[in-house]
Design an enzyme around this catalytic site. Structure first.
Site, PDB file in Angstrom:
ATOM      1  N   GLY A 173      34.299  -6.444  23.765  1.00  0.00           N
ATOM      2  CA  GLY A 173      34.314  -5.872  25.096  1.00  0.00           C
ATOM      3  C   GLY A 173      35.630  -5.107  25.233  1.00  0.00           C
ATOM      4  O   GLY A 173      36.701  -5.652  24.931  1.00  0.00           O
ATOM      5  N   GLN A 178      24.395  -9.110  22.420  1.00  0.00           N
ATOM      6  CA  GLN A 178      25.382  -9.448  23.464  1.00  0.00           C
ATOM      7  C   GLN A 178      24.701  -9.722  24.812  1.00  0.00           C
ATOM      8  O   GLN A 178      25.217 -10.478  25.632  1.00  0.00           O
ATOM      9  CB  GLN A 178      26.396  -8.302  23.644  1.00  0.00           C
ATOM     10  CG  GLN A 178      27.369  -8.127  22.507  1.00  0.00           C
ATOM     11  CD  GLN A 178      26.889  -7.124  21.478  1.00  0.00           C
ATOM     12  OE1 GLN A 178      25.691  -6.929  21.291  1.00  0.00           O
ATOM     13  NE2 GLN A 178      27.808  -6.497  20.781  1.00  0.00           N
ATOM     14  N   ASP A 208      32.908   1.890  26.776  1.00  0.00           N
ATOM     15  CA  ASP A 208      33.988   1.717  25.800  1.00  0.00           C
ATOM     16  C   ASP A 208      34.952   2.886  25.827  1.00  0.00           C
ATOM     17  O   ASP A 208      36.117   2.753  25.439  1.00  0.00           O
ATOM     18  CB  ASP A 208      33.416   1.541  24.394  1.00  0.00           C
ATOM     19  CG  ASP A 208      32.871   0.139  24.246  1.00  0.00           C
ATOM     20  OD1 ASP A 208      31.740  -0.092  24.717  1.00  0.00           O
ATOM     21  OD2 ASP A 208      33.591  -0.727  23.735  1.00  0.00           O
ATOM     22  N   ASN A 214      28.958   3.655  25.213  1.00  0.00           N
ATOM     23  CA  ASN A 214      28.775   2.229  25.466  1.00  0.00           C
ATOM     24  C   ASN A 214      27.837   1.713  24.378  1.00  0.00           C
ATOM     25  O   ASN A 214      27.331   2.476  23.540  1.00  0.00           O
ATOM     26  CB  ASN A 214      28.210   1.985  26.870  1.00  0.00           C
ATOM     27  CG  ASN A 214      28.282   0.523  27.278  1.00  0.00           C
ATOM     28  OD1 ASN A 214      29.344  -0.106  27.182  1.00  0.00           O
ATOM     29  ND2 ASN A 214      27.176  -0.049  27.713  1.00  0.00           N
TER      30      ASN A 214
HETATM   31  O1  MRU Z   1      30.562  -4.240  20.514  1.00  0.00           O
HETATM   32  P1  MRU Z   1      31.005  -4.829  21.807  1.00  0.00           P
HETATM   33  O2  MRU Z   1      30.335  -6.123  22.141  1.00  0.00           O
HETATM   34  O3  MRU Z   1      32.516  -4.911  21.916  1.00  0.00           O
HETATM   35  O4  MRU Z   1      30.533  -3.761  22.895  1.00  0.00           O
HETATM   36  C1  MRU Z   1      30.841  -3.983  24.237  1.00  0.00           C
HETATM   37  C2  MRU Z   1      30.309  -2.955  25.154  1.00  0.00           C
HETATM   38  O5  MRU Z   1      29.666  -2.012  24.763  1.00  0.00           O
HETATM   39  C3  MRU Z   1      30.683  -3.114  26.598  1.00  0.00           C
HETATM   40  O6  MRU Z   1      29.665  -2.649  27.438  1.00  0.00           O
HETATM   41  C4  MRU Z   1      31.968  -2.322  26.875  1.00  0.00           C
HETATM   42  O7  MRU Z   1      32.959  -2.655  25.960  1.00  0.00           O
HETATM   43  C5  MRU Z   1      32.466  -2.549  28.233  1.00  0.00           C
HETATM   44  S1  MRU Z   1      33.130  -4.155  28.452  1.00  0.00           S
HETATM   45  C6  MRU Z   1      33.692  -4.294  30.039  1.00  0.00           C
END
Ligand code: MRU
Length: 355
Positions: free
Chosen positions: A52, A203, A244, A254
């Site tokens: 995240g 996730q 992201d 994202n």
């Molecule tokens: O690969 P991840 O689990 O780190 O991806 C996370 C996401 O895509 C979230 O939506 C993003 O980081 C926003 S977290 C507030």
């Protein structure tokens, strides 16, 4: 147990170790890891033990602090060289979430500004304070996003979310799920949350569904390919997702699959909101075409989570971890400074972002 009581990335009491909740084990096991070596911290970010965008930023800030404070030297030159080397190493763990380099750059700025003013022990303390500030600010930022997002909700709403942008993705509360926590605090008990499972790393199933269920929210898990029928049945009133990296024109990266949800939402006339702290907005990139997309291992698609391999040996696999949603599909971007509406470049400028 309520997921809000879990800590994503904190320091040990003696301030010598980074403590992270190992999110790869959720929802079945709540286990914290104590990390202090560069390799273990890099691995924890790469393997999504801590994940995240904002939580990665907090972990990286604490990470560079605990790594560099171990260096025994009185020479600031030697300390600074070591800091920059380890900073670059941590920065290479994941490419898409800008919060990683944002947090590390903020730590480096502290180094640069105090190079000739502080001794090495004083510098170490100052870096620790900065990492604490990054974490504390992230909590306040998430609260603000929650308050702004709450203003968009109506009693009985069905909210679709993709991936996990909740408390587990930040220091506390989350971005896309923060408005739901604020609604709960206001006594709202009638919101319905739909979590896309979010292949391939799940996730949505493992983290968002766990978070929302433990918070006492009416939670429904759907496979990613069920979003369309769920919208068509009239069950979704609004979409909240995280980001992201947001480019200057409002395009945003994202978790893979987000752009498909945005396209569906437009088709069915459902408002589509992105929730992100201003630290996720990268004004140095004019559009989403410039956002680096992480490509991950094929095994995440062919084997992971299955008792047996579920794809033929040798088949080609494409496994981009993120996609970019065009700004034209975004109703608004909920930030800690308010909600930005199109045209996003003008809205960001008016909010003083990037200055
Ligand atoms: O690969 P991840 O689990 O780190 O991806 C996370 C996401 O895509 C979230 O939506 C993003 O980081 C926003 S977290 C507030």
């Amino acid at each position: 147990m309520n997921a809000l009581s879990l800590e994503t990335a904190i320091l040990s009491n003696d301030r010598n170790k980074l403590i992270i909740l190992d999110q790869t084990l959720l929802p079945n096991e709540v286990k914290y890891l104590e990390l202090s070596t560069p390799e273990s911290i890099w691995e924890a970010i790469y393997k999504l033990r801590v994940r995240g965008a904002p939580a990665i930023g907090v972990a990286a800030a604490y990470g560079i602090y605990v790594i560099t404070k171990q260096l025994q030297t009185e020479s600031m030159e030697e300390f600074a060289a070591y800091f920059r080397k380890e900073k670059e190493y941590l920065d290479s763990s994941r490419p898409t979430a800008v919060n990683l380099s944002w947090a590390l750059n903020r730590m480096e700025k502290v180094l640069d500004e105090n190079l000739s003013r502080l001794s090495v022990p004083q510098m170490k303390d100052r870096l620790g304070e900065e990492a604490d500030a990054i974490r504390e600010e992230d909590i306040a930022i998430s609260r603000n996003i929650g308050k702004y997002g709450f203003g968009l909700l109506h009693h009985g709403d069905g909210i679709l979310t993709h991936c996990n942008a909740g408390t587990l993705a930040t220091a506390k509360y989350g971005t896309a799920l923060a408005p739901i926590y604020v609604a709960l605090e206001n006594g709202w008990k009638d919101l319905r949350v739909y979590c896309d499972e979010t292949r391939p790393l799940l996730q949505g199933a493992r983290l968002s569904a766990f978070e929302m269920q433990t918070a006492g929210v009416d939670t429904t898990l759907i496979c990613d390919n069920m979003a369309s029928i769920t919208m068509k049945r009239g069950l979704i009133n609004i979409v909240f997702v995280g980001a992201d990296r947001v480019a200057a024109n409002g395009d945003f990266a994202n978790k893979i699959g987000t752009s498909g949800v945005a396209i569906l939402a437009r088709y069915y006339g459902i408002p589509f909101y992105v929730a992100a702290p201003t630290s996720t907005i990268d004004m140095s990139l004019a559009s989403g075409d410039l956002i680096p997309i992480e490509e991950r291992k094929p095994e995440e698609v062919t084997e992971m989570w299955y008792a047996h391999r579920m794809a033929p040996e040798g088949v080609k696999v494409c496994n981009p971890a993120f996609d970019v949603t065009d700004h034209s599909l975004v109703t608004g971007i909920i930030t800690d400074k308010g909600i930005a509406y199109p045209p996003f470049d003008k809205a960001f400028e008016a909010m003083g972002i990037g200055k």
